[in-house]
Design a protein around this motif. Sequence first.
Motif, PDB file in Angstrom:
ATOM      1  N   ALA A 248       0.829  -1.208   0.000  1.00  0.00           N
ATOM      2  CA  ALA A 248       0.000   0.000   0.000  1.00  0.00           C
ATOM      3  C   ALA A 248       0.864   1.259   0.000  1.00  0.00           C
ATOM      4  CB  ALA A 248      -0.928  -0.018   1.218  1.00  0.00           C
ATOM      5  N   ASP A 249       1.978   1.226   0.731  1.00  0.00           N
ATOM      6  CA  ASP A 249       2.888   2.377   0.754  1.00  0.00           C
ATOM      7  C   ASP A 249       3.483   2.630  -0.626  1.00  0.00           C
ATOM      8  OD1 ASP A 249       2.441   2.834   3.417  1.00  0.00           O
ATOM      9  OD2 ASP A 249       4.204   1.718   4.113  1.00  0.00           O
ATOM     10  N   LEU A 250       3.826   1.551  -1.348  1.00  0.00           N
ATOM     11  CA  LEU A 250       4.387   1.713  -2.685  1.00  0.00           C
ATOM     12  C   LEU A 250       3.366   2.343  -3.640  1.00  0.00           C
ATOM     13  CD1 LEU A 250       6.348  -1.659  -3.070  1.00  0.00           C
ATOM     14  CD2 LEU A 250       7.332   0.642  -2.942  1.00  0.00           C
ATOM     15  N   ASN A 269       7.100  -2.107  -8.634  1.00  0.00           N
ATOM     16  CA  ASN A 269       7.401  -2.861  -7.415  1.00  0.00           C
ATOM     17  C   ASN A 269       6.141  -3.155  -6.607  1.00  0.00           C
ATOM     18  OD1 ASN A 269      10.374  -3.289  -7.311  1.00  0.00           O
ATOM     19  ND2 ASN A 269      10.425  -1.059  -7.460  1.00  0.00           N
ATOM     20  N   SER A 270       5.177  -2.247  -6.664  1.00  0.00           N
ATOM     21  CA  SER A 270       3.902  -2.485  -5.987  1.00  0.00           C
ATOM     22  C   SER A 270       3.190  -3.691  -6.587  1.00  0.00           C
ATOM     23  CB  SER A 270       3.018  -1.250  -6.083  1.00  0.00           C
ATOM     24  OG  SER A 270       1.730  -1.521  -5.558  1.00  0.00           O
ATOM     25  N   LYS A 271       3.206  -3.785  -7.930  1.00  0.00           N
ATOM     26  CA  LYS A 271       2.562  -4.909  -8.602  1.00  0.00           C
ATOM     27  C   LYS A 271       3.297  -6.217  -8.309  1.00  0.00           C
ATOM     28  CE  LYS A 271       0.689  -2.114 -12.386  1.00  0.00           C
ATOM     29  NZ  LYS A 271       0.745  -1.803 -13.841  1.00  0.00           N
ATOM     30  N   LYS A 272       4.629  -6.172  -8.282  1.00  0.00           N
ATOM     31  CA  LYS A 272       5.410  -7.369  -7.966  1.00  0.00           C
ATOM     32  C   LYS A 272       5.102  -7.867  -6.551  1.00  0.00           C
ATOM     33  CE  LYS A 272       9.379  -6.386 -10.986  1.00  0.00           C
ATOM     34  NZ  LYS A 272      10.832  -6.074 -11.038  1.00  0.00           N
ATOM     35  N   LEU A 273       5.026  -6.912  -5.614  1.00  0.00           N
ATOM     36  CA  LEU A 273       4.742  -7.283  -4.233  1.00  0.00           C
ATOM     37  C   LEU A 273       3.318  -7.819  -4.105  1.00  0.00           C
ATOM     38  CD1 LEU A 273       5.748  -7.485  -1.375  1.00  0.00           C
ATOM     39  CD2 LEU A 273       5.181  -5.065  -1.024  1.00  0.00           C
ATOM     40  N   GLU A 274       2.404  -7.259  -4.884  1.00  0.00           N
ATOM     41  CA  GLU A 274       1.015  -7.734  -4.848  1.00  0.00           C
ATOM     42  C   GLU A 274       0.929  -9.189  -5.314  1.00  0.00           C
ATOM     43  OE1 GLU A 274      -3.426  -6.319  -6.343  1.00  0.00           O
ATOM     44  OE2 GLU A 274      -1.631  -5.490  -7.294  1.00  0.00           O
TER      45      GLU A 274
END
Length: 286
Positions: A248-250, A269-274
Amino acid sequence: MPEWLDVVVRSLIFLLTLFFITKLVGKKQISQLSFFEYVSGITIGSIAGEVTMGLENNIYHGLIGVLIFGGTPFIIGLLSLKSKAVRDVVEGKGTVFIKNGKIMEENLKKERYTIDEMMELLRAKDVFQVSDVEFAILESSGDLNVLLKKENQPLTAKDLGVNVPPTKEPQIVIMDGEILDEPLATIGLNRNWLKTELEKLGVTIENVFFGEVDSYGQLAVDLFDDQIKIPEPSEKPLLLATMKKCQADLELFALSTNGEEAKKMFSENSKKLEKAIDKVTPLLRS
């Protein structure tokens, strides 16, 4: 020699003899013994008891009988390892009760089982409908093994396409209030880690009857005082919450930054972490 001392000597001799024969024959449980081994065991016990208490009997004759009845199953066992025909005669073969979802009535009659008895064995396997069963076989041990139809089998991680890490053996690290250093070292942990985890739970080592570390590195304990409640391990839920917060922070950084390059980096990076969160969620919620 006094009679009581004669009984003591005979008892010790047969006890040691039976011990070595048992070690020689193997580690099979009572339920796994073949009919031949079961009969031999009863006979050996009868001979030992008769010669031990019957002081008029010759102890050497008793030992010969015990060795014959003890050695024969051992020899038969060796032959069974090399010959399927011998194995089928001595240990028996499994009998199919249900095949392709159909009850094999002739096999039931052959083994002298009724439908009620077969249903009782199925219920012991948590199966209450014959229509749910693809295949069922009565093993020579008397246990019924059941294969459910594909649509009735529980879902697995493989069915869902989820990759799961191999499960490691849980390690008992506390027993009777004592720390076991060898299991701790096996999983790469030490006493300092253990004491820290106990502090998180609010207990001291003296109050812990049993402690175990699972494959995820979580400590679970059982206390001497069953009235005291301790919190459940929370490492996995905390890890999942932390990952979601980072994701969420990303997203927030991607929305709030003005630089296109930085915005793209945060978004990717947000999508990768998701995607990573989606993969590990089933594991961290279990």
